[in-house]
Design an enzyme around this catalytic site. Structure first.
Site, PDB file in Angstrom:
ATOM      1  N   ASP A   1      -4.341  17.788 -18.429  1.00 24.57           N
ATOM      2  CA  ASP A   1      -4.918  18.603 -17.350  1.00 24.57           C
ATOM      3  C   ASP A   1      -5.115  17.775 -16.088  1.00 24.57           C
ATOM      4  O   ASP A   1      -4.933  18.263 -14.968  1.00 24.57           O
ATOM      5  CB  ASP A   1      -6.269  19.179 -17.790  1.00 24.57           C
ATOM      6  CG  ASP A   1      -6.146  20.196 -18.911  1.00 24.57           C
ATOM      7  OD1 ASP A   1      -5.073  20.804 -19.032  1.00 24.57           O
ATOM      8  OD2 ASP A   1      -7.125  20.368 -19.661  1.00 24.57           O
TER       9      ASP A   1
ATOM     10  N   LYS B   1       5.313  16.177 -27.667  1.00 15.26           N
ATOM     11  CA  LYS B   1       5.210  17.206 -28.703  1.00 15.26           C
ATOM     12  C   LYS B   1       5.691  18.551 -28.174  1.00 15.26           C
ATOM     13  O   LYS B   1       6.401  19.290 -28.879  1.00 15.26           O
ATOM     14  CB  LYS B   1       3.764  17.332 -29.189  1.00 15.26           C
ATOM     15  CG  LYS B   1       3.589  18.383 -30.291  1.00 15.26           C
ATOM     16  CD  LYS B   1       2.145  18.563 -30.678  1.00 15.26           C
ATOM     17  CE  LYS B   1       1.992  19.628 -31.777  1.00 15.26           C
ATOM     18  NZ  LYS B   1       2.594  20.929 -31.402  1.00 15.26           N
TER      19      LYS B   1
END
Length: 483
Positions: free
Chosen positions: A270, A203
């Site tokens: 992350d 994305k």
């Protein structure tokens, strides 16, 4: 891959900069629909808070066992105080972290029930960091980077990560040969120019290009374009269930994700960033880092919420896959020690395993049944010649090792240069060493070593009529008669 290096992870310090926020969870039960509107009624049971944004990268780094220096700026408010308290609990070095009354600490509140998210409430004001804080970091840059092994910039597009601040940190890191790993957002990527690794997802790649990439060839073209536009060394494109595509100069390499039950993908990016930043200073190559990042991400997506992966969980995941079966003696020492600390029984066997046959398979399965983990030492070509003569082995060591690594019952493989396994056993100290029953009442070189630390030898039955020598003799008889 030298997994032994992971032992040094506690010597690594990662400098983390980015958008810091609080992830708040309101969890409860849903038993009815509201009479006021067609919405579920959540009866609150618990409220919890966690570090979010760049703070979740820190959670992962600490979970691996490394150290963190944090820079950034939060508000002088209740949630800002929570972040500082969490830093204190985790022994984060926040000597250069900023608090400003003009900054509002970002909070994302998730309302959940039975591990399902119903609603998310965001409290945020997107603002650049105060100029005073930038000037403060700029004036103290040498001290900020003291003792640092890698730099993470975690951009959540909330205003902290602007071009001026990014380039200040990237240029300083480059001057010190410190790798820079960036998790990007938005469409303005020139601020990341000169970084070592960029880790966008699909994305984020589409957002940068401002169109949707369709097809694999278009993905390759887009990956190389982004890498060149940003003048970065590596683009590690995360592709959810398809794993990671690594773009370096002139090449693309794909690393499939591990098959896992996906509970929640929150924070998986992350974890990828944290694993690369923590392990890169230990000397792992980018292909190995991509494999390890997939391992850590597979752990995180199997948990609910912004979760982390511990070093023990990473090692356990490595034990479950054949990706890392061929290991060095140094690595084997570390792995066996870890397994035994967990109460696992480690079984060892060794041999030439030339022309693998049913007898070999029988002995491997039998050996594995005696414990939890089976380590197989394979004689090198040189040691086979020493034991069996210059005409052996028939199959070279690389191919013999590849075949044994494919066996489900075999967990790890070591190349053995010596003519006997004494040195290997002395170093790794398995619980059990397996020999064929034809060794009974013979001098077993490794027996004294095993007994010295409480290990034992198990003599197992032979698979009758099956041996490499017999197979070779049969081949010679069949094909020799046709000449």
């Amino acid at each position: 891959m030298n997994v032994e290096r992971i032992k040094n992870i506690n010597h690594i310090t990662v400098l983390v900069f980015g958008d810091y926020m609080v992830d708040s969870y309101i969890n409860g039960d849903v038993k009815r629909i509201s009479p006021e509107a067609p919405v579920p009624v959540v009866e609150i049971k618990t409220r919890t808070k966690k570090l979010g944004g760049a703070g979740n990268v820190i959670n992962n780094i600490i979970s691996f066992g490394a150290k963190v220096k944090a820079i950034g700026c939060i508000g002088d408010d209740e949630n800002g105080n929570f972040i500082k308290e969490e830093f204190n609990k985790m022994n984060i070095d926040d000597a250069f972290f900023g608090i400003d009354k003009n900054v509002c600490t970002i909070v994302k509140t998730r309302i959940t029930a039975k591990k399902q998210q119903f609603l998310r409430l965001d409290e945020e004001k997107k603002k650049l960091l105060p100029k005073e804080y930038y000037d403060y970091i700029s004036e103290n840059l040498n001290n900020v980077f003291e003792g640092v092994n890698s730099l993470v910039i975690s951009d959540y597009a909330k205003g902290a990560v602007n071009e001026e601040f990014c380039q200040l940190l990237i240029e300083k890191a480059k001057s010190l040969n410190i790798p820079v790993i960036i998790d990007p957002k938005g469409t303005v990527y020139k601020k990341y120019k000169g970084a070592t690794v960029l880790t966008p997802n699909l994305k984020e790649l589409n957002d940068y290009l401002q169109y949707e990439v369709q097809g694999d060839s278009a993905l390759t073209e887009a990956g190389f374009k982004l890498r060149e536009d940003c003048e970065i060394e590596y683009l590690a494109l995360t592709r959810s269930e398809k794993g990671i595509s690594l773009f370096s100069k002139g090449s693309r390499e794909d690393f499939p994700a591990l098959a896992k039950d996906v509970i929640d993908v929150t924070g998986a990016g992350d974890t990828v960033v944290a694993s690369i930043a923590t392990l890169m200073p230990l000397g792992f190559s980018m292909p190995d880092l991509c494999k390890l990042a997939n391992q850590t991400a597979s752990v995180v997506v199997s948990k609910f919420g912004a979760a982390t992966c511990t070093l023990d969980e990473l090692m356990a995941t490595m034990e479950d896959t054949g990706e890392f079966k061929l290991i060095s003696l140094d690595t084997a020492k570390y792995i066996v020690e870890d397994l035994k600390n967990k109460g696992k029984t480690v079984v060892f066997t060794n041999g030439c395993f030339d022309l693998i046959h049913a007898g070999h398979l029988y002995s491997f399965k039998y050996a594995k049944s005696l414990g939890d983990v089976l380590i197989v030492a394979v004689n090198s070509d040189a040691s086979v010649k020493k034991n069996k003569g210059d005409l052996r082995p028939i199959i070279n060591q690389d191919d013999r090792i590849k075949m044994i690594c494919e066996l489900e019952c075999v967990d790890y493989v070591i190349l053995m240069e010596d003519s006997n396994p004494v040195n290997i056993i002395k170093n790794i100290k398995p619980n059990i060493s397996v020999k064929g029953e034809d060794w009974k009442n013979k001098n077993v070189p490794e027996q004294k070593v095993l007994e010295s630390y409480g290990g034992k030898i198990e003599f197992i039955p032979l698979y009758q009529g099956k041996s490499t020598t017999n197979i070779i003799e049969k081949i010679l008889k069949v094909y020799g008669s046709n000449e």
